[in-house]
Design an enzyme around this catalytic site. Structure first.
Site: not given
Length: 487
Positions: A254, A288, A382, A179
């Site tokens: 992750e 990331c 972040e 997906k």
């Protein structure tokens, strides 16, 4: 290069991939973030579509797992060859759909083809151990495929972050239901489908279905799915982990990061600036592993911040398809609004804006914030945007304390002429990835990749970790005759 099209109008007319290209009722436009133009249509699946794909994948997986190693291995070099044959078209899809500049798109395709190539060797690798046992008895530990692996992939490195899971999962005998993120379904999903379709992967072993939250939930709860490999934000990862674990599935998460690049007082200034600019601004900071904090020794931060601001102001920003630019657009308005909000809040809290902070459409100028403290938004959140967050420190101990002052634990880097000092500092950092005299954004494909804390659930993907991730152990013993037990 070939003159035929890799993705035709038929592929981009609102379809999903289930071994063939099937039309579905729900269709979504694919938008180019740099221009706002529609560049194709993709089919959108729902929970029922996921259920059908998972059942078909489980059925197809049995034959795929039983295939000879030669037959499974043969698919992968053909997929790599197709990637090189259609290199230019695939690169342009990454650029147009994800907002990547050409250098980043080409690097991403290189990594993705390397992941396929490495996976292609896995069918020939040792797949178990002979364990100590008594005479006359053979004790084996065998690695077996899990069954069907569900992969939920993100928008930022859409092709590679999906491929690094899809390729090894297939190589060891699993089927896969992928997906991709709805914003990057073409380059993060349909490209993968086409590569393996052209390579001769048996129909039904790979399904690629775009969908929203309901499709992701269905993937996490379906009985035919043995495992979920998720790459994305920490908040979404927590929900995926909760839903999948509730159904006793294996889960690989992750997730995000607030990564520190530590510049010590003896660092080569020019090299430190280049490392910082690359680690902060690559792909508009939408990685990331991006350097979310640049910790700079107090004795050099005046010069460092001034020169980084100069460098930021000189970086060209624009449509990746228009020519040579260093930064493209952010993925959508929501992401732009988040990054701008963090900048504005931090300035209001006392940070100094040395460069950037301005927007034009989905483009955010490379930004430098100085005098950032632990009380500010830019220190804690972040950003996922092109924002350099400069934090001063005086001692190595303080640098360690600042770097570890976060729930995340993905990547960290230390720049110094004294390698022993940098290693000693680095070994005290809470991170899954550590780089000495480099910046925070690194992945060689052959390495185990994973974070700790809010950056992951302790699993790793890549290289030798792929065997642990995409197989399960079975213990098997063999005797020539059954033993005579006492009753």
């Amino acid at each position: 290069m070939t003159t035929t099209k890799f993705l035709t109008d038929e592929h981009l007319s609102g379809r999903v991939f289930d071994g063939g290209w099937t039309t579905v009722a729900s269709v979504s436009d694919v938008t180019e973030p740099a221009t706002g133009k529609a560049i194709g249509k993709v089919g959108m699946t729902d929970a029922a579509g996921i259920a059908g794909a998972a059942a078909a994948a489980r059925k197809a997986q049995k034959g795929w797992a039983a295939a000879k190693p030669d037959d499974r291995a043969a698919v992968f070099p053909k997929a790599v060859a197709a990637g090189y044959e259609y290199w230019d078209e695939i690169v342009e899809w990454i650029m147009r759909e994800s907002g990547s500049v050409r250098a980043k798109a080409e690097f991403e395709l290189t990594l993705s083809l390397k992941a396929i190539q490495i996976a292609g060797a896995m069918p020939y690798e040792a797949q178990g151990l002979v364990l100590p046992s008594e005479t006359g008895r053979t004790s084996l530990a065998k690695r077996r495929p899990l069954g069907v692996v569900g992969v939920i992939a993100p928008f930022n490195f859409p092709l590679y972050l999906a491929m690094r899971a899809v390729a090894p999962a297939l190589a060891v005998g699993n089927a896969v239901v992928l997906k991709p993120d709805p914003r990057t379904t073409i380059c993060g999903g349909f490209v993968i489908a086409r590569l393996f379709e052209l390579a001769g992967l048996p129909a039904g072993v790979l399904h690629v279905l775009a969908g929203r939250g309901d499709a992701g939930e269905a993937l996490c709860s379906d009985d035919n799915i043995a495992m979920i490999q998720f790459t994305g934000s920490t908040n979404a990862g927590r929900m995926v982990g909760q839903n999948a674990s509730k159904h006793l599935k294996k889960v690989s998460l992750e997730l995000g990061g607030k990564n520190s690049l530590i510049i010590l007082d003896d660092a080569d200034m020019e090299l430190a600036l280049k490392n910082a600019a690359w680690g902060v601004y690559l792909h508009q900071g939408q990685i990331c592993m991006s350097a979310g904090r640049v910790l700079v020794h107090k004795s050099i931060i005046e010069e460092f911040s001034a020169r980084l601001a100069e460098k930021a102001k000189a970086l060209p920003v624009g449509d990746p398809m228009s020519g040579t630019v260093a930064l493209g657009p952010l993925i959508n308005q929501q992401q732009l609004d988040h990054a701008k909000s963090v900048i504005e809040q931090s300035v209001a809290q006392g940070a100094t804006l040395l460069a950037g902070g301005t927007t034009d459409g989905l483009f955010l100028a490379p930004t430098v914030l100085r005098d950032v403290t632990p009380a500010m938004s830019a220190y804690n959140e972040e950003v996922f945007g092109p924002v350099a967050v400069l934090v001063p420190f005086e001692t190595d101990d303080e640098a360690v304390q600042l770097a570890n002052d976060t729930e995340y634990g993905l990547s960290a880097a230390v720049v110094s002429k004294d390698v022993a000092r940098a290693i000693a500092l680095g070994e005290r950092l809470n991170c899954g990835l550590l780089h000495i005299n480099d910046q925070t954004v690194n992945d060689d494909v052959v390495n185990p990749f994973g974070g700790v804390g809010a950056s992951g659930n302790g699993t790793s993907i890549g290289g030798p970790a792929n065997w642990d991730l995409f197989t399960e152990w079975q213990w098997m013993t063999i005797k020539g005759t059954p033993p005579a037990y006492p009753f």
